[in-house]
Design a protein around this motif. Structure first.
Motif, short mmCIF file in Angstrom:
data_model
loop_
_atom_site.label_atom_id
_atom_site.label_comp_id
_atom_site.label_asym_id
_atom_site.label_seq_id
_atom_site.Cartn_x
_atom_site.Cartn_y
_atom_site.Cartn_z
N ASP A 11 4.08 2.99 3.52
CA ASP A 11 3.18 1.89 3.92
C ASP A 11 2.83 0.88 2.98
O ASP A 11 3.04 1.46 1.78
CB ASP A 11 1.88 2.59 4.25
CG ASP A 11 0.79 1.64 4.44
OD1 ASP A 11 0.68 0.88 5.36
OD2 ASP A 11 -0.41 1.97 3.87
N ASP A 13 -0.18 -1.91 2.63
CA ASP A 13 -1.71 -1.95 2.13
C ASP A 13 -2.42 -0.78 1.97
O ASP A 13 -2.44 0.25 2.94
CB ASP A 13 -2.41 -2.78 3.08
CG ASP A 13 -1.61 -4.12 3.37
OD1 ASP A 13 -1.55 -5.00 2.58
OD2 ASP A 13 -1.12 -4.37 4.63
N GLY A 14 -2.97 -0.65 0.57
CA GLY A 14 -3.75 0.61 0.42
C GLY A 14 -2.92 1.88 -0.39
O GLY A 14 -3.48 2.62 -0.51
N THR A 15 -1.42 1.53 -0.24
CA THR A 15 -0.55 2.59 -0.57
C THR A 15 0.21 2.12 -1.83
O THR A 15 -0.20 2.45 -2.76
CB THR A 15 0.22 3.23 0.47
OG1 THR A 15 -0.48 3.48 1.52
CG2 THR A 15 1.43 4.20 0.08
N ASN A 193 -1.78 5.82 3.50
CA ASN A 193 -3.14 5.84 2.95
C ASN A 193 -4.18 5.98 4.25
O ASN A 193 -5.27 5.91 4.11
CB ASN A 193 -3.76 4.80 2.26
CG ASN A 193 -3.95 3.40 2.88
OD1 ASN A 193 -2.90 3.31 3.70
ND2 ASN A 193 -5.08 2.93 2.79
N ASP A 198 -0.63 6.03 9.78
CA ASP A 198 0.41 6.68 9.06
C ASP A 198 0.45 7.96 9.76
O ASP A 198 1.73 8.40 9.78
CB ASP A 198 0.29 6.66 7.47
CG ASP A 198 0.08 5.16 7.15
OD1 ASP A 198 0.68 4.25 7.70
OD2 ASP A 198 -0.94 4.98 5.98
MG LIG Z 1 -2.33 1.26 4.59
#
Ligand SMILES: [Mg+2]
Length: 242
Positions: A11, A13-15, A193, A198
Protein backbone atom coordinates in the motif's frame (compact mmCIF):
# COMPACT_ATOMS: atom_id res chain seq x y z
CA UNK A 1 7.64 -18.13 6.64
CA UNK A 2 5.67 -15.34 4.98
CA UNK A 3 8.83 -13.49 3.94
CA UNK A 4 9.60 -16.33 1.50
CA UNK A 5 6.78 -15.21 -0.80
CA UNK A 6 7.97 -14.01 -4.20
CA UNK A 7 5.71 -11.01 -4.61
CA UNK A 8 5.29 -8.14 -2.17
CA UNK A 9 2.24 -5.91 -2.59
CA UNK A 10 2.63 -2.54 -0.89
CA UNK A 11 0.00 0.00 0.00
CA UNK A 12 1.17 3.61 -0.43
CA UNK A 13 -0.62 6.17 1.78
CA UNK A 14 0.20 5.65 5.45
CA UNK A 15 2.43 2.67 4.62
CA UNK A 16 5.32 3.70 2.33
CA UNK A 17 4.28 7.34 2.41
CA UNK A 18 4.27 8.61 5.97
CA UNK A 19 1.49 11.18 5.84
CA UNK A 20 -1.79 11.53 7.68
CA UNK A 21 -4.39 10.93 5.00
CA UNK A 22 -6.89 13.44 6.43
CA UNK A 23 -4.32 16.24 6.43
CA UNK A 24 -3.22 15.31 2.92
CA UNK A 25 -6.81 15.37 1.65
CA UNK A 26 -7.34 18.90 2.97
CA UNK A 27 -4.35 20.27 1.03
CA UNK A 28 -5.25 18.17 -2.00
CA UNK A 29 -8.86 19.33 -2.17
CA UNK A 30 -7.85 22.93 -1.63
CA UNK A 31 -5.33 22.85 -4.49
CA UNK A 32 -7.83 21.08 -6.76
CA UNK A 33 -10.67 23.48 -6.05
CA UNK A 34 -8.42 26.50 -6.76
CA UNK A 35 -7.36 24.94 -10.06
CA UNK A 36 -10.93 24.11 -11.13
CA UNK A 37 -12.75 27.09 -9.66
CA UNK A 38 -14.34 27.87 -13.03
CA UNK A 39 -16.25 24.56 -13.01
CA UNK A 40 -18.35 24.99 -9.90
CA UNK A 41 -20.22 27.77 -8.14
CA UNK A 42 -18.33 27.19 -4.95
CA UNK A 43 -15.70 25.00 -3.36
CA UNK A 44 -18.18 22.81 -1.44
CA UNK A 45 -20.05 21.96 -4.62
CA UNK A 46 -16.82 21.01 -6.36
CA UNK A 47 -15.63 18.82 -3.50
CA UNK A 48 -19.04 17.14 -3.30
CA UNK A 49 -18.81 16.25 -7.01
CA UNK A 50 -15.29 14.93 -6.50
CA UNK A 51 -16.30 12.82 -3.50
CA UNK A 52 -19.35 11.39 -5.24
CA UNK A 53 -17.42 10.50 -8.39
CA UNK A 54 -14.75 8.89 -6.18
CA UNK A 55 -17.41 6.86 -4.33
CA UNK A 56 -18.67 5.68 -7.70
CA UNK A 57 -15.16 4.41 -8.54
CA UNK A 58 -14.99 2.55 -5.22
CA UNK A 59 -18.23 0.74 -6.14
CA UNK A 60 -17.00 -0.16 -9.63
CA UNK A 61 -17.77 -3.80 -10.46
CA UNK A 62 -15.35 -4.18 -13.34
CA UNK A 63 -17.38 -3.16 -16.40
CA UNK A 64 -15.17 -0.15 -17.19
CA UNK A 65 -11.99 1.39 -15.82
CA UNK A 66 -12.17 3.49 -12.68
CA UNK A 67 -11.09 6.44 -14.83
CA UNK A 68 -14.14 6.08 -17.08
CA UNK A 69 -16.45 5.78 -14.08
CA UNK A 70 -14.91 8.87 -12.51
CA UNK A 71 -15.01 11.01 -15.65
CA UNK A 72 -18.62 10.07 -16.46
CA UNK A 73 -19.89 10.75 -12.96
CA UNK A 74 -17.89 13.91 -12.39
CA UNK A 75 -18.87 15.39 -15.77
CA UNK A 76 -22.50 14.61 -15.12
CA UNK A 77 -22.40 16.22 -11.68
CA UNK A 78 -20.79 19.45 -12.84
CA UNK A 79 -22.78 19.46 -16.12
CA UNK A 80 -20.02 19.05 -18.71
CA UNK A 81 -20.58 18.08 -22.36
CA UNK A 82 -18.55 15.18 -23.84
CA UNK A 83 -15.99 17.42 -25.56
CA UNK A 84 -15.45 19.29 -22.32
CA UNK A 85 -14.88 16.00 -20.51
CA UNK A 86 -11.83 15.34 -22.72
CA UNK A 87 -10.55 18.77 -21.86
CA UNK A 88 -11.24 18.08 -18.19
CA UNK A 89 -9.00 15.04 -18.31
CA UNK A 90 -6.15 17.04 -19.85
CA UNK A 91 -6.54 19.59 -17.07
CA UNK A 92 -6.57 16.86 -14.39
CA UNK A 93 -3.38 15.36 -15.79
CA UNK A 94 -1.67 18.78 -15.83
CA UNK A 95 -2.78 19.34 -12.27
CA UNK A 96 -1.26 16.05 -11.06
CA UNK A 97 2.03 16.77 -12.84
CA UNK A 98 2.33 20.30 -11.45
CA UNK A 99 0.34 21.65 -8.48
CA UNK A 100 -0.26 18.21 -7.00
CA UNK A 101 3.41 17.22 -7.28
CA UNK A 102 4.31 20.26 -5.14
CA UNK A 103 2.01 19.39 -2.24
CA UNK A 104 4.80 17.54 -0.42
CA UNK A 105 6.00 20.92 0.89
CA UNK A 106 3.19 20.72 3.47
CA UNK A 107 4.29 17.45 5.01
CA UNK A 108 7.15 16.08 7.01
CA UNK A 109 7.85 12.85 5.21
CA UNK A 110 10.09 10.10 6.59
CA UNK A 111 11.72 8.86 3.40
CA UNK A 112 14.65 6.88 4.66
CA UNK A 113 13.14 3.63 5.92
CA UNK A 114 10.48 2.97 3.25
CA UNK A 115 12.98 3.68 0.46
CA UNK A 116 15.57 1.40 2.12
CA UNK A 117 12.96 -1.37 2.45
CA UNK A 118 12.06 -1.17 -1.23
CA UNK A 119 15.72 -1.17 -2.28
CA UNK A 120 16.50 -4.12 -0.03
CA UNK A 121 13.61 -6.21 -1.36
CA UNK A 122 14.48 -5.29 -4.92
CA UNK A 123 18.07 -6.43 -4.36
CA UNK A 124 16.77 -9.71 -2.95
CA UNK A 125 14.96 -10.31 -6.23
CA UNK A 126 11.44 -9.81 -4.91
CA UNK A 127 8.71 -8.80 -7.35
CA UNK A 128 7.03 -5.59 -6.18
CA UNK A 129 3.53 -4.25 -6.79
CA UNK A 130 2.27 -0.87 -5.65
CA UNK A 131 -1.21 -1.83 -4.46
CA UNK A 132 -2.48 1.67 -3.74
CA UNK A 133 -6.20 2.29 -3.99
CA UNK A 134 -6.58 2.97 -7.74
CA UNK A 135 -8.42 6.28 -7.54
CA UNK A 136 -5.66 8.47 -9.06
CA UNK A 137 -4.13 8.85 -12.54
CA UNK A 138 -0.55 7.58 -12.96
CA UNK A 139 0.92 11.09 -12.50
CA UNK A 140 -0.80 11.36 -9.10
CA UNK A 141 0.55 7.99 -7.97
CA UNK A 142 4.08 8.66 -9.25
CA UNK A 143 4.17 12.07 -7.54
CA UNK A 144 3.26 10.49 -4.18
CA UNK A 145 5.85 7.74 -4.66
CA UNK A 146 8.51 10.36 -5.39
CA UNK A 147 7.55 12.15 -2.14
CA UNK A 148 8.46 8.90 -0.40
CA UNK A 149 11.81 8.88 -2.21
CA UNK A 150 10.86 5.74 -4.14
CA UNK A 151 11.33 5.06 -7.85
CA UNK A 152 8.16 3.99 -9.67
CA UNK A 153 10.30 1.78 -11.93
CA UNK A 154 10.96 -0.55 -8.96
CA UNK A 155 7.39 -1.86 -9.25
CA UNK A 156 6.16 -4.18 -11.98
CA UNK A 157 2.67 -2.76 -11.54
CA UNK A 158 1.29 0.46 -10.06
CA UNK A 159 -2.48 0.30 -9.68
CA UNK A 160 -4.00 3.53 -11.04
CA UNK A 161 -7.47 4.67 -12.03
CA UNK A 162 -6.89 3.90 -15.68
CA UNK A 163 -5.57 0.33 -15.37
CA UNK A 164 -8.02 -1.00 -12.76
CA UNK A 165 -11.77 -1.53 -12.67
CA UNK A 166 -12.23 -2.29 -8.96
CA UNK A 167 -11.07 -0.56 -5.79
CA UNK A 168 -10.29 -1.42 -2.17
CA UNK A 169 -11.76 -2.89 -0.06
CA UNK A 170 -13.42 -5.03 -2.76
CA UNK A 171 -11.48 -8.34 -2.84
CA UNK A 172 -11.95 -8.28 -6.63
CA UNK A 173 -9.38 -5.47 -6.65
CA UNK A 174 -6.79 -8.01 -5.46
CA UNK A 175 -8.09 -10.62 -7.94
CA UNK A 176 -7.56 -8.10 -10.71
CA UNK A 177 -3.94 -7.59 -9.60
CA UNK A 178 -3.29 -11.35 -9.53
CA UNK A 179 -4.66 -11.70 -13.06
CA UNK A 180 -2.52 -8.82 -14.32
CA UNK A 181 0.73 -10.18 -12.87
CA UNK A 182 -0.08 -13.87 -13.39
CA UNK A 183 0.20 -14.86 -9.73
CA UNK A 184 -1.60 -16.96 -7.14
CA UNK A 185 -2.60 -15.66 -3.67
CA UNK A 186 -0.04 -17.94 -2.08
CA UNK A 187 2.77 -16.21 -4.02
CA UNK A 188 1.96 -12.84 -2.45
CA UNK A 189 2.14 -10.75 0.70
CA UNK A 190 0.05 -7.61 1.24
CA UNK A 191 1.72 -4.91 3.35
CA UNK A 192 -0.49 -2.03 4.45
CA UNK A 193 -1.78 0.17 7.26
CA UNK A 194 -5.51 -0.45 6.93
CA UNK A 195 -6.94 -3.63 8.52
CA UNK A 196 -9.98 -3.34 6.25
CA UNK A 197 -8.84 -2.02 2.86
CA UNK A 198 -5.57 -3.93 2.90
CA UNK A 199 -7.01 -6.75 5.01
CA UNK A 200 -9.58 -7.77 2.39
CA UNK A 201 -6.66 -9.30 0.44
CA UNK A 202 -6.83 -12.13 2.98
CA UNK A 203 -10.26 -13.10 1.58
CA UNK A 204 -8.29 -14.53 -1.35
CA UNK A 205 -5.71 -16.14 0.93
CA UNK A 206 -3.05 -13.44 0.56
CA UNK A 207 -1.19 -13.03 3.87
CA UNK A 208 -1.40 -9.60 5.50
CA UNK A 209 1.33 -7.63 7.27
CA UNK A 210 0.30 -4.41 9.04
CA UNK A 211 2.64 -1.43 9.37
CA UNK A 212 1.41 0.34 12.47
CA UNK A 213 3.10 3.78 12.34
CA UNK A 214 -0.05 5.18 10.69
CA UNK A 215 -2.40 2.31 11.45
CA UNK A 216 -6.06 3.08 10.74
CA UNK A 217 -8.27 1.91 13.63
CA UNK A 218 -11.03 -0.45 12.45
CA UNK A 219 -13.10 -1.91 15.30
CA UNK A 220 -15.29 -4.25 13.32
CA UNK A 221 -12.65 -5.86 11.14
CA UNK A 222 -11.14 -9.21 11.98
CA UNK A 223 -8.96 -10.30 9.08
CA UNK A 224 -6.02 -12.51 10.04
CA UNK A 225 -2.73 -10.63 10.43
CA UNK A 226 0.50 -12.58 9.88
CA UNK A 227 2.74 -9.88 11.32
CA UNK A 228 2.34 -6.37 12.74
CA UNK A 229 4.93 -3.75 13.65
CA UNK A 230 6.49 -0.41 12.74
CA UNK A 231 8.28 0.26 9.44
CA UNK A 232 11.55 0.29 11.42
CA UNK A 233 10.73 -3.19 12.78
CA UNK A 234 9.75 -4.44 9.35
CA UNK A 235 13.06 -3.15 7.97
CA UNK A 236 14.94 -5.02 10.74
CA UNK A 237 12.86 -8.14 10.13
CA UNK A 238 13.70 -8.37 6.44
CA UNK A 239 17.35 -7.45 7.05
CA UNK A 240 17.74 -10.32 9.51
CA UNK A 241 15.54 -12.95 7.84
CA UNK A 242 16.02 -12.39 4.13
MG1 LIG B 1 -2.98 3.13 3.41
Amino acid sequence: MFLDKDIYLFDLDGTLLTIEVEEFLQHYFKALSVEFKDLCQNREEFIQALMQATKQMIKNQGQQTNRQVFMDKFSQLVGLAAADTEQLEVRFNNFYQNEFADLDQYFTIAREKPAAVINYLKNKGKRLVLATNPLFPPAGVKARLSWAGIDAADFELLTTYDNMSHAKPNPDYYREILTKIGAEPDDCLMIGNDPQEDGSATELGIELLLIEDFLIPRDKVDYPVSWQGSMAEFKRLIETKL
